[in-house]
Design a protein around this motif. Sequence first.
Motif, PDB file in Angstrom:
ATOM      1  N   ASP A   1      44.518  51.047  14.001  1.00 60.30           N
ATOM      2  CA  ASP A   1      45.395  51.745  14.023  1.00 60.30           C
ATOM      3  C   ASP A   1      45.502  51.763  12.870  1.00 60.30           C
ATOM      4  O   ASP A   1      47.022  52.138  12.437  1.00 60.30           O
ATOM      5  CB  ASP A   1      46.669  51.085  15.007  1.00 60.30           C
ATOM      6  CG  ASP A   1      46.961  49.635  14.305  1.00 60.30           C
ATOM      7  OD1 ASP A   1      48.304  49.137  15.049  1.00 60.30           O
ATOM      8  OD2 ASP A   1      46.375  48.616  13.966  1.00 60.30           O
ATOM      9  N   ASP A   2      44.805  52.016  12.144  1.00 59.67           N
ATOM     10  CA  ASP A   2      44.834  51.870  10.586  1.00 59.67           C
ATOM     11  C   ASP A   2      45.890  54.329  10.442  1.00 59.67           C
ATOM     12  O   ASP A   2      45.988  54.424   9.244  1.00 59.67           O
ATOM     13  CB  ASP A   2      43.972  52.098   9.326  1.00 59.67           C
ATOM     14  CG  ASP A   2      43.570  51.164   8.708  1.00 59.67           C
ATOM     15  OD1 ASP A   2      45.111  50.222   9.114  1.00 59.67           O
ATOM     16  OD2 ASP A   2      42.896  50.126   8.337  1.00 59.67           O
TER      17      ASP A   2
ATOM     18  N   ASP B   1      47.006  55.416  12.680  1.00 57.52           N
ATOM     19  CA  ASP B   1      48.730  55.634  13.535  1.00 57.52           C
ATOM     20  C   ASP B   1      49.352  56.734  12.553  1.00 57.52           C
ATOM     21  O   ASP B   1      50.572  56.969  12.880  1.00 57.52           O
ATOM     22  CB  ASP B   1      49.503  54.980  14.270  1.00 57.52           C
ATOM     23  CG  ASP B   1      49.304  54.209  13.135  1.00 57.52           C
ATOM     24  OD1 ASP B   1      50.598  52.674  13.269  1.00 57.52           O
ATOM     25  OD2 ASP B   1      49.914  53.490  11.438  1.00 57.52           O
ATOM     26  N   THR B   2      48.651  57.212  11.472  1.00 60.27           N
ATOM     27  CA  THR B   2      50.405  57.696  10.252  1.00 60.27           C
ATOM     28  C   THR B   2      50.617  59.070  10.506  1.00 60.27           C
ATOM     29  O   THR B   2      52.016  59.574  11.001  1.00 60.27           O
ATOM     30  CB  THR B   2      49.139  57.734   9.064  1.00 60.27           C
ATOM     31  OG1 THR B   2      48.366  57.272   9.319  1.00 60.27           O
ATOM     32  CG2 THR B   2      50.200  56.743   7.891  1.00 60.27           C
TER      33      THR B   2
ATOM     34  N   GLU C   1      53.926  60.381  12.464  1.00 60.87           N
ATOM     35  CA  GLU C   1      55.048  59.446  12.368  1.00 60.87           C
ATOM     36  C   GLU C   1      55.501  60.428  11.322  1.00 60.87           C
ATOM     37  O   GLU C   1      56.933  60.691  10.767  1.00 60.87           O
ATOM     38  CB  GLU C   1      54.728  57.944  12.209  1.00 60.87           C
ATOM     39  CG  GLU C   1      55.816  57.345  11.677  1.00 60.87           C
ATOM     40  CD  GLU C   1      54.977  55.948  11.732  1.00 60.87           C
ATOM     41  OE1 GLU C   1      56.025  55.482  10.795  1.00 60.87           O
ATOM     42  OE2 GLU C   1      54.445  56.019  12.082  1.00 60.87           O
TER      43      GLU C   1
ATOM     44  N   THR D   1      59.156  63.376   9.825  1.00 59.30           N
ATOM     45  CA  THR D   1      59.561  62.956   8.997  1.00 59.30           C
ATOM     46  C   THR D   1      59.685  64.703   8.617  1.00 59.30           C
ATOM     47  O   THR D   1      60.613  64.978   7.955  1.00 59.30           O
ATOM     48  CB  THR D   1      59.334  61.963   8.173  1.00 59.30           C
ATOM     49  OG1 THR D   1      58.819  61.005   8.407  1.00 59.30           O
ATOM     50  CG2 THR D   1      60.275  61.711   7.704  1.00 59.30           C
TER      51      THR D   1
ATOM     52  N   GLN E   1      56.380  60.307  -6.179  1.00 57.22           N
ATOM     53  CA  GLN E   1      57.258  59.787  -5.434  1.00 57.22           C
ATOM     54  C   GLN E   1      58.876  59.280  -5.097  1.00 57.22           C
ATOM     55  O   GLN E   1      59.249  59.748  -4.080  1.00 57.22           O
ATOM     56  CB  GLN E   1      56.205  58.494  -5.226  1.00 57.22           C
ATOM     57  CG  GLN E   1      56.810  57.534  -3.967  1.00 57.22           C
ATOM     58  CD  GLN E   1      55.927  56.956  -2.969  1.00 57.22           C
ATOM     59  OE1 GLN E   1      54.383  57.474  -2.754  1.00 57.22           O
ATOM     60  NE2 GLN E   1      55.488  55.890  -2.389  1.00 57.22           N
ATOM     61  N   ASP E   2      59.432  58.426  -6.450  1.00 60.36           N
ATOM     62  CA  ASP E   2      60.756  58.230  -5.918  1.00 60.36           C
ATOM     63  C   ASP E   2      61.348  59.443  -5.839  1.00 60.36           C
ATOM     64  O   ASP E   2      62.706  59.195  -4.890  1.00 60.36           O
ATOM     65  CB  ASP E   2      61.472  57.927  -7.123  1.00 60.36           C
ATOM     66  CG  ASP E   2      60.283  56.723  -7.143  1.00 60.36           C
ATOM     67  OD1 ASP E   2      60.075  56.045  -6.455  1.00 60.36           O
ATOM     68  OD2 ASP E   2      60.377  55.275  -8.111  1.00 60.36           O
TER      69      ASP E   2
ATOM     70  N   GLY F   1      60.898  62.246  -3.599  1.00 61.02           N
ATOM     71  CA  GLY F   1      60.430  62.934  -2.983  1.00 61.02           C
ATOM     72  C   GLY F   1      59.754  63.970  -1.860  1.00 61.02           C
ATOM     73  O   GLY F   1      59.453  64.511  -1.154  1.00 61.02           O
TER      74      GLY F   1
ATOM     75  N   ASP G   1      56.728  63.132   0.007  1.00 58.28           N
ATOM     76  CA  ASP G   1      56.705  63.494   1.429  1.00 58.28           C
ATOM     77  C   ASP G   1      57.049  64.109   2.271  1.00 58.28           C
ATOM     78  O   ASP G   1      56.662  64.165   3.458  1.00 58.28           O
ATOM     79  CB  ASP G   1      58.394  62.253   1.034  1.00 58.28           C
ATOM     80  CG  ASP G   1      58.479  60.742   0.592  1.00 58.28           C
ATOM     81  OD1 ASP G   1      57.526  60.063   0.646  1.00 58.28           O
ATOM     82  OD2 ASP G   1      59.272  59.732   1.013  1.00 58.28           O
TER      83      ASP G   1
ATOM     84  N   GLU H   1      43.442  61.931   5.879  1.00 56.80           N
ATOM     85  CA  GLU H   1      44.620  61.319   5.151  1.00 56.80           C
ATOM     86  C   GLU H   1      44.729  60.859   4.035  1.00 56.80           C
ATOM     87  O   GLU H   1      43.603  61.028   3.714  1.00 56.80           O
ATOM     88  CB  GLU H   1      44.091  59.504   6.030  1.00 56.80           C
ATOM     89  CG  GLU H   1      45.609  58.597   5.933  1.00 56.80           C
ATOM     90  CD  GLU H   1      45.144  57.761   6.599  1.00 56.80           C
ATOM     91  OE1 GLU H   1      46.129  56.450   6.178  1.00 56.80           O
ATOM     92  OE2 GLU H   1      43.963  57.044   6.875  1.00 56.80           O
TER      93      GLU H   1
ATOM     94  N   LYS I   1      46.313  58.510   0.791  1.00 61.17           N
ATOM     95  CA  LYS I   1      47.097  57.437   0.709  1.00 61.17           C
ATOM     96  C   LYS I   1      47.481  57.604  -0.710  1.00 61.17           C
ATOM     97  O   LYS I   1      46.310  57.693  -1.519  1.00 61.17           O
ATOM     98  CB  LYS I   1      45.353  56.456   0.459  1.00 61.17           C
ATOM     99  CG  LYS I   1      45.099  56.607   1.654  1.00 61.17           C
ATOM    100  CD  LYS I   1      43.736  54.638   2.256  1.00 61.17           C
ATOM    101  CE  LYS I   1      43.558  54.917   3.537  1.00 61.17           C
ATOM    102  NZ  LYS I   1      41.771  53.614   3.463  1.00 61.17           N
ATOM    103  N   VAL I   2      48.853  58.142  -0.978  1.00 55.96           N
ATOM    104  CA  VAL I   2      49.573  57.895  -2.116  1.00 55.96           C
ATOM    105  C   VAL I   2      49.470  56.651  -2.947  1.00 55.96           C
ATOM    106  O   VAL I   2      49.806  55.771  -2.694  1.00 55.96           O
ATOM    107  CB  VAL I   2      50.794  58.791  -1.797  1.00 55.96           C
ATOM    108  CG1 VAL I   2      51.388  58.626  -3.043  1.00 55.96           C
ATOM    109  CG2 VAL I   2      50.489  59.624  -0.775  1.00 55.96           C
ATOM    110  N   ILE I   3      49.364  56.548  -4.064  1.00 55.29           N
ATOM    111  CA  ILE I   3      49.381  55.180  -4.682  1.00 55.29           C
ATOM    112  C   ILE I   3      50.138  55.760  -5.767  1.00 55.29           C
ATOM    113  O   ILE I   3      49.413  56.639  -7.121  1.00 55.29           O
ATOM    114  CB  ILE I   3      47.133  54.606  -5.188  1.00 55.29           C
ATOM    115  CG1 ILE I   3      47.185  54.086  -3.875  1.00 55.29           C
ATOM    116  CG2 ILE I   3      47.925  53.305  -5.973  1.00 55.29           C
ATOM    117  CD1 ILE I   3      47.330  53.190  -3.226  1.00 55.29           C
TER     118      ILE I   3
END
Lengths: 231, 312
Positions: B28-29, B31-32, B35, B39, B70-71, B73, B76, B89, B91-93
């Motif tokens: 379930d890596d 399952d992003t 969801e 948002t 990121q902060d 938003g 997102d 997919e 991956k936001v670092i």
Amino acid sequence: MEALWEGLKEAVRLIAEGDVELRDIALRTIFVSGIATLLAMMAGVPLGYGLARGRFRGRTMLLGAVNTGMGMPPVVMGLIVWLMLVRSGPFGDLDLIYTKRAMVIAQFLIATPLVVGFTAAAVQSLPRDLPDLLAVLGAGRLRSLLLLVREAQLGLLAAIMAGFGAVVSEVGASMTVGGNLQGNTRVLTTAIVTETSRGNNDRAIALGIILLAMAFLVNLLLTMVQQRRVR
Amino acid sequence: MTKQRFLLTWIFALLLVVPFVAAACGGDDDDTTPEATGTAASTPTTAASPSPEPTKIGGSMILATTTSTQDSGLLDVLVPIFEKQTGVEVKVIAVGTGAALEMSAKGDADVALTHALTSEKKYVDSGDLVEGQLVMHNDFIVVGPKDDPAKVKGATDLNAAMAAIAPVGPFISRGDNSGTHTKELALWKAAGIDVATVKNREETGQGMGATLNVADQKKGYTLTDRATYLALKKNLALEVVFEGAAPLLNIYHVYVVNPEKHSGVKAAQARAFVAFMVAPETQAVIEEFGKAEFGESLFVPDAGKKVEDLGK
């Protein structure tokens, strides 16, 4: 003080409304830390037993190393695992970095020394000649081991609680190796950091309350098992 | 020794079990997406983006970026749109620009979205970052306590503002090699001030959000990007004390990590993301971002422009 109160109200509201993101984060946290603790148990209990009962050279050294490992800062473990799993690292090809699996690995390595240390202490607190006694009484190898584990279970359950408590509450390693990815590797502790730095104090407090409640429930369950056996 | 044999059996059993468990949690890596998309759907901005459907690329990629994207938003909102369009997919670092560039230079990321032109240039020159595109800008602002003890508000230019803060303080610095930190150091230098002499200058080593909180509590000054400040303003007593000088432009570029230099880089996904960031639909989303909540845009879309023309 007002912020805390507002946070509490928001927390109750979020929990009552069954906020989906919150629920997923909580479940994910139990999932990751639960598996890590389970694996740490499987590795740590026999290792702890071996360390406590075994007579071999370097045993004291090893016990000392384990005791050091019990105090290992999770963030250092996180850094080590990150360096191992990152693409330019030795295990980069496995593509494990920033996944739940990476988090399980890091948390497993954090919890195992705790489980080993607590198990060793529990086993050592048993009478030294107990195994011989059991053998004299005709118990087979496996049976006498099971009896020993039963005798030491107070300590063993403490070992599991210590392991789970450590990994469920740590933030450094989860942040570094998991990357705090929304909907994927964000767990309660890292979510608290994110919400705090975004200024969403109410959500941060709500997450904190859930974390506390969860840790309490798990420990309550284990304590109930532990204490029932005592009676 | 029987016990040792027992121990060996245990370890062996453990080795057998691990792959199964690993497979279980690997399942379930992914399952992003639903969801995250949920948002985004609740924000008004997404409506603007039924773009020409590109072929689904799939897979995943690592985006090394700054804490401000990121902060505030913004990611997102943008990332779920990209994931939906391409099936990739992301991956936001979110780390400081320094760390993001360093990750790129090692091939530990696929795309860098950063805002420190001078630092970026080094990595472009070394060939680690390629195919760079100007994405957007906003600006840095100097914020401080309401009563403004250092009288920065009266400063006539940026250098005077920095010079006013230096003997009074406290100044809270990011201290994390981020784009904002790099800019701060450049501002002191331009004003002819030795950083060590700034009164009560402290470094948090944390992201912009956390640093603003520290500055707020210590009634200190700090340099921040406008987006993060606006996003956090509701919790802060800090006010803008200086803004609007040319060096305060905060310019974001997006780069592909050179797949020819770093073999692990997911080139197709990375190129798709860069193309996505400068696509007209995405630029429109950036333009609208924050207007509903803050009454003004947090970022100005700049795709296709030249750095020299910004802020004019």
